[in-house]
Design an enzyme around this catalytic site. Structure first.
Site, PDB file in Angstrom:
ATOM      1  N   ALA A   1      10.436 -37.653 -54.178  1.00 23.05           N
ATOM      2  CA  ALA A   1      10.301 -36.212 -54.412  1.00 23.05           C
ATOM      3  C   ALA A   1       9.019 -35.764 -53.734  1.00 23.05           C
ATOM      4  O   ALA A   1       7.940 -36.274 -54.056  1.00 23.05           O
ATOM      5  CB  ALA A   1      10.257 -35.912 -55.904  1.00 23.05           C
TER       6      ALA A   1
ATOM      7  N   CYS B   1       3.122 -39.860 -63.580  1.00 22.28           N
ATOM      8  CA  CYS B   1       3.179 -41.251 -63.137  1.00 22.28           C
ATOM      9  C   CYS B   1       2.206 -42.143 -63.908  1.00 22.28           C
ATOM     10  O   CYS B   1       1.876 -43.242 -63.462  1.00 22.28           O
ATOM     11  CB  CYS B   1       2.917 -41.351 -61.631  1.00 22.28           C
ATOM     12  SG  CYS B   1       4.056 -40.347 -60.638  1.00 22.28           S
TER      13      CYS B   1
ATOM     14  N   GLY C   1      14.923 -42.339 -55.607  1.00 22.37           N
ATOM     15  CA  GLY C   1      14.295 -42.192 -54.308  1.00 22.37           C
ATOM     16  C   GLY C   1      12.952 -41.509 -54.357  1.00 22.37           C
ATOM     17  O   GLY C   1      12.030 -41.996 -55.005  1.00 22.37           O
TER      18      GLY C   1
END
Length: 265
Positions: A199, A215, A197
């Site tokens: 953060a 990322c 999901g």
């Protein structure tokens, strides 16, 4: 859409170790697939941990050999830990699943949450998550005395910001007035049911991100609600707000299967 329930797993002194939460995700996922429960969102803080999605490159991991948990979600490497609110919406979607639409709904809820605290955020084309936009390039301060035209991050694919001082650290992106990520999203859909999901950084120590390439993005950074607003925001303040917006966005969504274009020919 069916009602969305919430489970607050643990925060602060009761922060949840990552593999414990991952195992609970799998348990809830199996129950949701079997229609034994309704859509459920787990909310928690993690103990400090780096997790790597399937697309993580070796040169994006910690240089010092800090352990990383490899997981089955999309996206790349990130950090979870104290001061960051993590949510795992485990929901049944119609098939064929529209993953992009699900991500956009999560982004909407996070953007609304930040706005309620007085922070304007947005999407960035080609980059999932929720972002605070930086100043126009020509108005940003020079890095290391160099104009941005010579910023090595933009021209050298091998450039590693972790080896080049704090002026390139992701946690200092706000000082550089660059785009900076407030909330990350990485999901997986198995058997038509979502896992993993989002953060959102509430008040973490963002220097944890400086050990990795968050990322996989080298020319932007990270931020938090507390940093951007210039005052201390707590997880306890954000919890009821984000639950309300998740319910509003996800329960009101018109879930539709992803459109399949007919094959040419």
């Amino acid at each position: 859409m069916a009602e969305l329930g919430f489970v607050r797993m643990g925060f602060g002194p009761e922060a949840v170790e990552y593999t414990v939460a991952w195992e609970e995700q799998r348990r809830v996922h199996a129950a949701r697939f079997a229609d034994e429960i309704e859509d459920t969102c787990l909310l928690l803080e993690h103990l400090p941990v780096y997790t790597a999605g399937r697309r993580t490159a070796e040169n994006e991991r910690p240089l010092d050999g800090t352990p990383v948990v490899d997981v089955d979600r999309g996206g790349k490497i990130t950090w979870h830990g104290p001061g960051q609110l993590v949510g795992y919406p485990i929901m049944k979607l119609p098939r064929p699943v529209d993953v992009v639409a699900h991500v956009r709904r999560l982004e909407d809820a996070l953007i609304r949450t930040a706005a309620e605290f007085g922070l304007e955020t947005t999407r960035v084309e080609g980059r999932s998550g929720v972002w605070v936009l930086g100043d126009p390039v020509e108005e940003r301060p020079k890095i290391g005395g160099l104009s941005l035209d010579f910023d090595p991050r933009l021209h050298d694919e091998e450039f590693d910001p972790r080896l080049n001082g704090p002026e390139y650290a992701p946690s200092n992106a706000g000082q550089r007035r660059e785009d900076r990520k407030l909330a990350a999203i990485g999901i997986r859909v198995a058997k038509g049911v979502t896992m993993h999901g989002f953060a959102i950084n509430v008040n973490p120590d963002n220097t944890w991100f400086d050990r990795i390439v968050p990322c996989g993005i080298r020319d932007a950074g990270v931020t938090s609600l507390s940093y951007e607003l210039g005052r201390e925001i707590t997880i306890a303040e954000v919890l009821p707000v984000i639950e309300r917006h998740l319910k509003d966005v996800l329960e009101q969504a018109e879930l539709r299967p992803r459109e399949i274009e007919p094959a040419a020919g």
